[in-house]
Design a protein around this motif. Sequence first.
Motif, PDB file in Angstrom:
ATOM      1  N   UNK A  39       0.853  -1.183   0.000  1.00 41.93           N
ATOM      2  CA  UNK A  39       0.000   0.000   0.000  1.00 41.93           C
ATOM      3  C   UNK A  39       0.890   1.235   0.000  1.00 41.93           C
ATOM      4  N   UNK A  40       0.362   2.345  -0.511  1.00 41.22           N
ATOM      5  CA  UNK A  40       1.114   3.591  -0.537  1.00 41.22           C
ATOM      6  C   UNK A  40       0.170   4.777  -0.429  1.00 41.22           C
ATOM      7  N   UNK A  41       0.724   5.906   0.027  1.00 45.05           N
ATOM      8  CA  UNK A  41      -0.063   7.135   0.116  1.00 45.05           C
ATOM      9  C   UNK A  41       0.050   7.985  -1.142  1.00 45.05           C
ATOM     10  N   UNK A  42       0.914   7.547  -2.084  1.00 45.77           N
ATOM     11  CA  UNK A  42       1.052   8.262  -3.356  1.00 45.77           C
ATOM     12  C   UNK A  42       1.148   7.247  -4.489  1.00 45.77           C
ATOM     13  N   UNK A  43       0.682   7.672  -5.639  1.00 48.44           N
ATOM     14  CA  UNK A  43       0.704   6.813  -6.817  1.00 48.44           C
ATOM     15  C   UNK A  43       1.040   7.676  -8.019  1.00 48.44           C
ATOM     16  N   UNK A  44       1.817   7.122  -8.911  1.00 42.96           N
ATOM     17  CA  UNK A  44       2.147   7.855 -10.132  1.00 42.96           C
ATOM     18  C   UNK A  44       1.482   7.150 -11.295  1.00 42.96           C
ATOM     19  N   UNK A  45       0.564   7.843 -11.925  1.00 47.31           N
ATOM     20  CA  UNK A  45      -0.176   7.318 -13.071  1.00 47.31           C
ATOM     21  C   UNK A  45       0.405   7.958 -14.329  1.00 47.31           C
TER      22      UNK A  45
ATOM     23  N   UNK B  77       7.167   3.457 -14.580  1.00 49.55           N
ATOM     24  CA  UNK B  77       7.486   3.545 -13.161  1.00 49.55           C
ATOM     25  C   UNK B  77       8.040   2.206 -12.700  1.00 49.55           C
ATOM     26  N   UNK B  78       9.133   2.229 -11.950  1.00 51.10           N
ATOM     27  CA  UNK B  78       9.640   1.012 -11.319  1.00 51.10           C
ATOM     28  C   UNK B  78       9.438   1.154  -9.815  1.00 51.10           C
ATOM     29  N   UNK B  79       8.928   0.094  -9.218  1.00 50.93           N
ATOM     30  CA  UNK B  79       8.711   0.087  -7.771  1.00 50.93           C
ATOM     31  C   UNK B  79       9.564  -1.018  -7.150  1.00 50.93           C
ATOM     32  N   UNK B  80       9.221  -2.261  -7.461  1.00 52.92           N
ATOM     33  CA  UNK B  80      10.032  -3.391  -6.987  1.00 52.92           C
ATOM     34  C   UNK B  80      10.949  -3.890  -8.102  1.00 52.92           C
ATOM     35  N   UNK B  81      10.630  -3.542  -9.345  1.00 52.20           N
ATOM     36  CA  UNK B  81      11.429  -3.967 -10.485  1.00 52.20           C
ATOM     37  C   UNK B  81      11.031  -5.317 -11.043  1.00 52.20           C
TER      38      UNK B  81
ATOM     39  N   UNK C 250      11.720   6.092 -10.653  1.00 48.20           N
ATOM     40  CA  UNK C 250      12.136   4.971  -9.800  1.00 48.20           C
ATOM     41  C   UNK C 250      11.577   5.282  -8.425  1.00 48.20           C
ATOM     42  N   UNK C 251      10.515   4.567  -8.044  1.00 46.11           N
ATOM     43  CA  UNK C 251       9.907   4.863  -6.750  1.00 46.11           C
ATOM     44  C   UNK C 251      10.450   3.980  -5.640  1.00 46.11           C
TER      45      UNK C 251
ATOM     46  N   UNK D 181      14.166   9.866  -9.017  1.00 44.77           N
ATOM     47  CA  UNK D 181      14.098   8.846  -7.974  1.00 44.77           C
ATOM     48  C   UNK D 181      13.289   9.421  -6.820  1.00 44.77           C
ATOM     49  N   UNK D 182      12.266   8.686  -6.408  1.00 40.80           N
ATOM     50  CA  UNK D 182      11.447   9.106  -5.272  1.00 40.80           C
ATOM     51  C   UNK D 182      11.396   7.963  -4.268  1.00 40.80           C
ATOM     52  N   UNK D 183      11.071   8.292  -3.052  1.00 36.29           N
ATOM     53  CA  UNK D 183      10.965   7.292  -1.994  1.00 36.29           C
ATOM     54  C   UNK D 183       9.670   7.552  -1.239  1.00 36.29           C
ATOM     55  N   UNK D 184       8.560   7.162  -1.857  1.00 35.32           N
ATOM     56  CA  UNK D 184       7.256   7.343  -1.243  1.00 35.32           C
ATOM     57  C   UNK D 184       7.047   6.279  -0.171  1.00 35.32           C
TER      58      UNK D 184
END
Length: 189
Positions: A25-31, A113-117, A142-143, A159-162
Amino acid sequence: MDILEILRKTEALLEGHFLLTSGKHSDRYIQCAKITQYPEYCEEICKAMAKNFQDEGVDVVIGPAIGGILESYEVARQLKAKSIFAERENRILTLRRGFEIKEGERVLVVEDVTTTGGTTREVIDLVRSHGGIVVGVTSIVDRSGGKIDFGVTFKPLVIVDFNTYNPDECLLCKRGIPYIKPGSRKILS
């Protein structure tokens, strides 16, 4: 070019409670699909991704369906390379529609967008299974906060770290805030 500003202008950066493809789960999402509504922004972003690999002799640019199709096309156009995409068949990423990678072709993997890759690693494995040489990976975002290692050059534009949470530890769930699943893939349980 400020990528986060483009994400805000195009309303691609969302705030709320989101269920990610990874199951977290996350509080931000990039669409990032919202960026593609504006060809001038999409072109600008893809030109920046292509520039990072302009000296790599890229023959083919590949992205996963659906998130990487438009970006891989535009990056390929900028690099004067062939553009293809991988899509799922029976939950496995594959080349369809007559797409092919020839032995020894130099391939750039493009993602929005990459999260876990996870998806990107699947594309890398697919390219290699066809004899392609992965010259690198690029993405708009790259989140992971810069934690992903694909074993090849990875050059995201930002590069972000949400905040991300395991479902059983999610602060948003504990506050009773319902989540939405905005992505293009269903969660596999």
